[in-house]
Design a protein around this motif. Structure first.
Motif, short mmCIF file in Angstrom:
data_model
loop_
_atom_site.label_atom_id
_atom_site.label_comp_id
_atom_site.label_asym_id
_atom_site.label_seq_id
_atom_site.Cartn_x
_atom_site.Cartn_y
_atom_site.Cartn_z
N LEU A 80 -0.66 -4.52 -0.10
CA LEU A 80 -0.51 -5.94 0.17
C LEU A 80 0.95 -6.38 0.22
O LEU A 80 1.85 -5.64 -0.15
CB LEU A 80 -1.26 -6.73 -0.91
N PHE A 108 -7.32 -11.64 -0.11
CA PHE A 108 -6.30 -11.47 -1.12
C PHE A 108 -5.34 -12.65 -1.03
O PHE A 108 -4.63 -12.81 -0.03
CB PHE A 108 -5.57 -10.15 -0.91
N TYR A 117 -2.09 -11.01 -7.95
CA TYR A 117 -2.87 -11.46 -6.80
C TYR A 117 -4.25 -11.93 -7.27
O TYR A 117 -4.76 -11.47 -8.29
CB TYR A 117 -3.08 -10.31 -5.83
N LEU A 119 -8.09 -11.78 -5.98
CA LEU A 119 -9.03 -11.19 -5.02
C LEU A 119 -10.24 -12.11 -4.93
O LEU A 119 -10.95 -12.32 -5.91
CB LEU A 119 -9.44 -9.80 -5.48
N TYR A 148 -10.35 -0.43 -0.68
CA TYR A 148 -11.29 -1.54 -0.80
C TYR A 148 -12.49 -1.22 0.09
O TYR A 148 -12.34 -0.96 1.29
CB TYR A 148 -10.61 -2.85 -0.39
#
Length: 289
Positions: A80, A108, A117, A119, A148
């Motif tokens: 990310l 995200f 972060y 989720l 993921y």
């Protein structure tokens, strides 16, 4: 949040297994996806093994799978946006077209440097969502790639992170709960600006001096029933080229225990517990046996 040694052991096995499994995957983004928007801000590199999406003040970017699926297990390794990503959203999801669409979401939500972060997960059926669950991750998702996964079969949807299940949405049609099972869905991912809501409800805005923001992808794996010309590649209950074990997969006792552990320690919002939002009673799937 501190993680106990026993909890680390609980997470270690699926992490190792995920690493072994994914080492054998040789996804080629040139073959499997197409960049659909962003005017050059989405790029495929390393002979098709790496994809990056970027966001600046002018535009974000996105891509989609070339295939549509009616059930499948979809894996993606994502790193990310690092640093101050407040206001940005990196989305990775399955979605069908039309006004009464089905959708299975990983989103995200960006953060200020040093903050975790968020989720965000959701499930839509025939255009109706409002099934949000949110988590803080137990690792830094910007320092390396993490896997993921969405497992979607006729009985359930399982969201997993590095092989650890974090959420399950069961088929409860027998109790009047809609379940996505008839509309083929495509995989999508995008990086975009949502500073009106993404970080602390929109209180923290995107710092464009940090742009361009970049998210990286690799290891895309589609073990799925591919939908083409109105037909599935696996009409007899097995996916093309595999045993199709995911078509009947469910969480065993260990999987259920790991999911409960994640939800106890890292879930920060559960629509099923939001009685203010649902004063007349939470949705039926929250109370169904």
């Amino acid at each position: 949040m501190a993680i106990s040694s026993s909890s680390r052991q609980m997470l270690l096995l699926p992490l190792l297994v995920a690493g072994v499994l994914l080492s054998s995957v040789h996804a080629n983004f040139y073959q499997n996806v197409e960049i659909t928007w962003g005017d050059g801000r989405g790029q495929i590199n390393n002979n098709g093994e790496l994809l990056t999406l970027s966001l600046d003040r002018a535009s974000g970017s996105g891509f989609q799978s070339k295939n549509e699926y009616l059930f499948g297990k979809i894996d993606m390794q994502i790193k990310l946006v690092p640093g101050n990503s407040a206001g940005t959203v990196t989305a990775y999801y399955l979605k069908s077209p039309g006004s009464t669409w089905d959708e299975i979401d990983f989103e995200f939500l960006g953060n200020l440097s040093g903050d975790p972060y968020t989720l965000h997960t959701n499930v839509f059926t025939q255009g109706k969502g409002n099934r949000e669950q949110q988590f803080k991750l137990w690792f830094d998702p910007t320092s390396d790639f993490h896997t993921y996964s969405i497992l979607w079969n006729p009985q359930r949807i399982i969201f997993s992170v590095d092989g650890t299940p974090i959420r399950e949405f069961k088929n409860m049609e027998s109790q009047g709960v809609l379940f996505p099972k008839s509309q083929p869905m495509r995989m999508y991912s995008s990086l975009w600006n949502a500073d009106d809501w993404a970080t602390r409800g929109g209180l923290v805005k995107t710092d464009w001096s940090q742009a361009p923001f970049t998210a990286s992808y690799r290891g895309f794996n589609e073990d799925a029933c591919v939908w083409s010309n109105g037909k599935s590649t696996c009409p007899n209950g097995s996916s093309q080229g595999t045993s199709g074990s995911w078509l009947s997969q469910e969480l065993d006792t260990t999987g259920q225990e790991r999911m409960r552990w994640v939800q106890r320690n890292f879930m920060i919002y559960n629509y099923c517990a939001d009685t203010k939002r649902f004063p007349q009673g939470v949705p039926r799937e929250c109370t169904a046996a």
